[in-house]
Design an enzyme around this catalytic site. Structure first.
Site, PDB file in Angstrom:
ATOM      1  N   ARG A 144     -21.373  41.401  15.809  1.00  0.00           N
ATOM      2  CA  ARG A 144     -21.860  41.663  17.172  1.00  0.00           C
ATOM      3  C   ARG A 144     -21.324  43.024  17.614  1.00  0.00           C
ATOM      4  NH1 ARG A 144     -20.623  35.861  18.021  1.00  0.00           N
ATOM      5  NH2 ARG A 144     -22.579  34.886  18.647  1.00  0.00           N
ATOM      6  N   ARG A 183     -28.450  33.136  15.063  1.00  0.00           N
ATOM      7  CA  ARG A 183     -28.316  34.528  14.641  1.00  0.00           C
ATOM      8  C   ARG A 183     -29.523  35.009  13.851  1.00  0.00           C
ATOM      9  NH1 ARG A 183     -23.247  36.594  15.260  1.00  0.00           N
ATOM     10  NH2 ARG A 183     -24.448  38.525  15.257  1.00  0.00           N
TER      11      ARG A 183
HETATM   12  N1  URA Z   1     -18.580  30.355  18.214  1.00  0.00           N
HETATM   13  C1  URA Z   1     -18.512  31.422  17.397  1.00  0.00           C
HETATM   14  O1  URA Z   1     -17.451  31.716  16.840  1.00  0.00           O
HETATM   15  N2  URA Z   1     -19.624  32.153  17.209  1.00  0.00           N
HETATM   16  C2  URA Z   1     -20.795  31.909  17.819  1.00  0.00           C
HETATM   17  O2  URA Z   1     -21.776  32.632  17.621  1.00  0.00           O
HETATM   18  C3  URA Z   1     -20.849  30.789  18.683  1.00  0.00           C
HETATM   19  C4  URA Z   1     -19.735  30.031  18.864  1.00  0.00           C
END
Ligand code: URA
Length: 281
Positions: A177, A230
């Site tokens: 991200r 995702r």
């Molecule tokens: N927890 C995470 O670590 N990642 C996510 O995308 C959602 C919840």
């Protein structure tokens, strides 16, 4: 030096664990492990009886009864370091079966928000487990916990998937991200690489639990609700708590029921034919 003052075995108030504020026998042997302390009373709403036991920092614990079975929950906080503390101190007070209940990012096209992913194993990028065993040591789930989770999902008619997870030590950069200001870090292509390997999901606590449980001779497993898709870039956290509450109660109940079958049959390991032995032909 008396136990109370030993730096390598920290405790408070006599025998209480330093971080969790729990003593021997405070919780049932099977314990549900959400990350979020606010989720502990939400899980307990599903039980027939529930009592708050302790609260300190990110660790909140409750115990109770579900369909006649003792059940407990304790939050781990987010990530490997706080989870490592939780598993150690829970084991020290007599817990022997650990069921992580969390939220996760689903990587594959066929996993959708709201689905459950049951981890058969997890990639050990959690950060904490590296001090316990070499990288080659697997973070594998107890098959008995996996079976209890499958049976619970079936009973609740939940959509679920089984497979390998990836546990990482950051929510943003390690999960591909963009972080603050659009900074991309070093793992921008990780999601694509993991998807190509068939890895199911990204989260932050499972490998720590599975690694420590294996090393300690305890049972560990994990089931997470997909709140981040995702593949389609969707974020849908609503409803996750309620699903995890039902799943946790059913899975703990099922695991205990399987243990009873084993005990009655004088067996060390659970296997499905304990329910109805297959006739010899
Ligand atoms: N927890 C995470 O670590 N990642 C996510 O995308 C959602 C919840």
């Amino acid at each position: 030096m008396s136990g109370e003052f030993q730096a390598d075995r920290p405790s408070t108030h006599g025998d209480q664990q330093y971080h969790l504020h729990l003593s021997q026998g405070d919780l049932s042997p099977t314990v549900l492990l959400p990350g979020d302390p606010a989720r502990v009373p939400v899980l307990a709403r599903e039980w027939d009886e529930a009592t708050a036991v302790a609260e300190n920092r990110e660790y909140r614990s409750m115990r109770g009864v579900f369909h006649g079975t003792p059940i407990s929950a304790c939050s781990t906080g987010i990530g490997g370091p706080s989870t490592e503390i939780a598993v150690n101190e829970l084991a020290a007070v007599g817990c022997d079966s650990f069921i992580r209940l969390g939220t996760t990012g689903g990587l594959q096209e066929h996993t959708r928000c709201g689905d459950i992913i049951i981890s058969t194993a997890s990639i050990r990028w959690d950060g904490a487990g590296v001090s316990y065993a070499p990288d080659a040591y697997p973070a594998a789930a107890s098959y008995e916990v996996i079976l209890a989770l499958i049976e619970a999902c079936e009973r609740l008619a939940l959509t679920y998937h089984l497979g390998v997870s990836a546990t990482v030590a950051s929510f943003y950069a390690a999960q591909s991200r963009p972080s603050y200001g659009g900074y991309n870090g070093r793992d921008a292509t990780r999601v694509d690489e993991l998807r190509a390997m068939g890895v199911m999901n990204l989260e932050m606590e499972t490998a720590t639990i599975l690694t420590l449980c294996s090393l300690f001779g305890l049972r560990g497993g994990a089931a997470c609700v997909v709140i981040a898709d995702r593949y389609r870039n969707e974020w849908r956290p609503e409803g996750a708590d309620e699903v995890l509450a039902m799943l946790g109660a059913e899975a703990a109940f099922t695991l205990t029921a399987h243990d009873t079958l084993k005990r009655r049959a004088g067996k060390r390991w659970y296997f499905p034919a304990l329910h109805a032995p297959v006739a010899q032909t």
